[in-house]
Enzyme design. Structure first.
Site, PDB file in Angstrom:
ATOM      1  N   ARG A 191       0.826  -1.215   0.000  1.00 60.98           N
ATOM      2  CA  ARG A 191       0.000   0.000   0.000  1.00 60.98           C
ATOM      3  C   ARG A 191       0.858   1.262   0.000  1.00 60.98           C
ATOM      4  O   ARG A 191       0.402   2.331   0.409  1.00 60.98           O
ATOM      5  CB  ARG A 191      -0.953   0.016   1.212  1.00 60.98           C
ATOM      6  CG  ARG A 191      -1.954  -1.144   1.250  1.00 60.98           C
ATOM      7  CD  ARG A 191      -2.869  -1.114   0.027  1.00 60.98           C
ATOM      8  NE  ARG A 191      -3.937  -2.078   0.087  1.00 60.98           N
ATOM      9  CZ  ARG A 191      -3.911  -3.273  -0.489  1.00 60.98           C
ATOM     10  NH1 ARG A 191      -2.839  -3.664  -1.152  1.00 60.98           N
ATOM     11  NH2 ARG A 191      -4.943  -4.076  -0.408  1.00 60.98           N
ATOM     12  N   PHE A 192       2.103   1.163  -0.481  1.00 62.27           N
ATOM     13  CA  PHE A 192       2.983   2.316  -0.577  1.00 62.27           C
ATOM     14  C   PHE A 192       2.924   2.833  -2.012  1.00 62.27           C
ATOM     15  O   PHE A 192       3.890   2.760  -2.770  1.00 62.27           O
ATOM     16  CB  PHE A 192       4.409   1.918  -0.180  1.00 62.27           C
ATOM     17  CG  PHE A 192       5.031   2.849   0.819  1.00 62.27           C
ATOM     18  CD1 PHE A 192       4.348   3.242   1.956  1.00 62.27           C
ATOM     19  CD2 PHE A 192       6.311   3.355   0.622  1.00 62.27           C
ATOM     20  CE1 PHE A 192       4.912   4.098   2.877  1.00 62.27           C
ATOM     21  CE2 PHE A 192       6.888   4.219   1.536  1.00 62.27           C
ATOM     22  CZ  PHE A 192       6.192   4.589   2.670  1.00 62.27           C
TER      23      PHE A 192
END
Length: 223
Positions: A191-192
């Site tokens: 989720r970066f």
């Protein structure tokens, strides 16, 4: 916690997309590149969620993008519909393209303006005849007694218009979203995600020329 909520909480996908480095093009060029790629991978890539404002707050629905140029993003609707009335009262608008299969989305904020009548005429003329008739009959967003009333009104209009072109109704036409912010989002592991947002270089909320790279500042955002 109930079982359905448990399933929702555990529903996730891993994003393994290539890194999205700083784009060195105008937002219009980048949009067209991404759209061309989406056209081969996404069903109805021109479907976008459009959010308007009424007296209670945001209202969202899905519409179809039908044009993009240096001025902005164009869609067509009934001007007397809920969104048409809302935009005539308050032109602030947001739109997003959710291309989940590509782990991408594009988010747009801007101001909506009606397109010139000639532009609406040109698009209406290439719509399928059935869609033209439906647009001339429908009182979009208004209550109706049932499907039978709709079908009866359509059949009467179809008979009345037999053998001649369907004129564009005065209440039907286009809006152009003139953006003052465009974000390109690419999903990444953990989720970066990669997020790049274009904003007018003069620091205002005034819409800028989509084709002019120098009219925009480009900023990377934390995911």
């Amino acid at each position: 916690m109930s079982e359905p909520v448990d399933r929702l909480a555990q529903t996730r996908a891993s994003y393994l997309s290539p890194t999205f480095d700083r784009p060195e093009v105008s937002p219009l060029e980048l949009f067209r590149t991404w759209y061309d790629e989406a056209a081969g991978q996404v069903r109805e890539p021109n479907a976008m969620t459009v959010s308007t404002l009424d007296e209670w707050g945001p209202v969202a629905r899905i519409v179809l993008l039908k044009g993009v140029d240096a001025g902005g993003f164009v869609f067509f609707t009934d001007y007397d519909s809920a969104k048409g009335r809302q935009l005539r009262t308050d032109p602030r608008i947001a739109a997003s393209f959710p291309w989940q299969d590509m782990h991408r989305q594009i988010r747009i904020r801007g101001l909506a303006e009606e397109v010139a009548p000639a532009e609406s005429d040109a698009y209406f003329a290439v719509r399928p005849r059935g869609s033209q008739i439906a647009a001339s009959v429908s009182k979009q967003s208004q209550p109706v007694s049932g499907r039978e009333q709709m079908e009866d009104e359509y059949s009467r209009a179809e008979a009345e218009l037999a053998g001649r072109d369907v004129p564009r109704p005065d209440h039907w036409g286009g809006f152009r979203i003139r953006p003052f912010e465009i974000e390109f989002w690419q999903g990444q592991p953990n989720r970066f995600h990669d997020r790049w947002v274009f904003r007018p270089a003069d620091g205002s909320h005034d819409p800028a020329d989509l084709a002019a790279a120098e009219a925009w500042d480009l900023v990377r955002l934390y995911p």
